[in-house]
Design an enzyme around this catalytic site. Sequence first.
Site, PDB file in Angstrom:
ATOM      1  N   ASP A  99      81.970 -52.566  65.607  1.00  0.00           N
ATOM      2  CA  ASP A  99      82.560 -52.705  67.215  1.00  0.00           C
ATOM      3  C   ASP A  99      83.280 -51.489  67.411  1.00  0.00           C
ATOM      4  OD1 ASP A  99      84.695 -53.466  66.112  1.00  0.00           O
ATOM      5  OD2 ASP A  99      84.753 -55.238  67.327  1.00  0.00           O
ATOM      6  N   GLU A 100      83.629 -50.352  66.563  1.00  0.00           N
ATOM      7  CA  GLU A 100      84.505 -49.442  67.140  1.00  0.00           C
ATOM      8  C   GLU A 100      83.922 -48.018  66.509  1.00  0.00           C
ATOM      9  OE1 GLU A 100      89.598 -49.117  67.356  1.00  0.00           O
ATOM     10  OE2 GLU A 100      88.307 -51.055  66.317  1.00  0.00           O
TER      11      GLU A 100
END
Length: 404
Positions: A99-100
């Site tokens: 998620d990054e």
Amino acid sequence: MKSFYASCAALINGLDPLTTYLAVVADVNRKGSVVLAATPALKRDFGIRTGNRLFEVPHDDRIILVSAQMSLYLQVSMEITRLFNKYVPEESIHTYSVDESFLNVDGTEHIFGDAETIAHLIIEELKDTFGLTAAIGIGPNMLMAKLCLDLEAKKKGVARWTYADVSKKLWPVSPLSKMWGIGLPLEKRLNRMGISTVGQLANYSLKQLEKVFGVMGNQLFYHANGVDLSELGAPILEGQISYGKSQVLLRDYQHTEDIAYVILEMCEEVTRRARNNKKVGRTISLGIGYSKEEGGGGFHRSFTLQTPTNITMEVYHTCMYLFKKFYNQQTVRKISITLGNMTDDEGIQLQLFTKSRVHERKLGYVMDHVREQHGQDALLRAVSFTDSGTARRRGKLIGGHYAK
């Protein structure tokens, strides 16, 4: 991405991730299972956050519990990366986690505008395309961008730091564990040296930091000053400091033999990672956490070998030496193993009383090759087929959780 797992789970069920009370749990059938993600509303109104246990979630009909769906999250993550590719070329994208990501937007100003403009365009498209929200930190290097994200952008949505912001925005940060790259054990060591803020770390003696922490002391000093010379895709802490594995056991382990089985499995995994990177280490650390039902606590001890190694059984025997020396017969619930003080695996030191060391080293690499070709379960030690072993179950997981 904000509350990524929970937001994906809400959307797949036709729910609004911003208003729904939803928690993603590792296993909804185990009361002690960990909450992996919670929607913003659940965090705000019930105080449930990542790391809480399932039994801590209130019994409320409005709260929805779902098991982790790692294959879904990975699929959405890949689609988001394709979206990034519309704004920058592939070589300018570094996927840091599910998620990054880091994006280097240099050279795209004439197409999309400055960094802030691109950040807002990406956030709008993420919302329109996936229904997901995000926060973006902007900085002159990866470290500064990450610090800006964690310390400011997660509250504002989009924020930008320059080197001029280091003294007024980064140096006041305390406790030190709020600084990316500093965990609680390192924070405690720095505290004992009289360092409690990032500013104190930035203005500490570089020579003394290097004396205490080696190359990591050099990195800590410059990172506290906002300096990061690593290129996109390179690790922020330049060079692999150590290889480790930590595992919270699914049940309490009370018998020494059972605990030894798990330690052997974990040593196999740690040394495999070292071998995959052609590294050997001298310092072996063993951490044991006791069951909270018996008061918790535990120990973390290290032993430095004269000769560096990545041989599984050498690491295992060292771990068992530490275990037998410091274990006090309490129930074990967590085990961690680390191989540190790394160097390149360019040769092997022969030992007078260990004639098979060359063969054991070769055997490790051969076993790794077989697993790479045929799957991690292609070769397992016999302990993995006992009731105490955990490797077979963990082999079925993605990101530590069932794929679903």
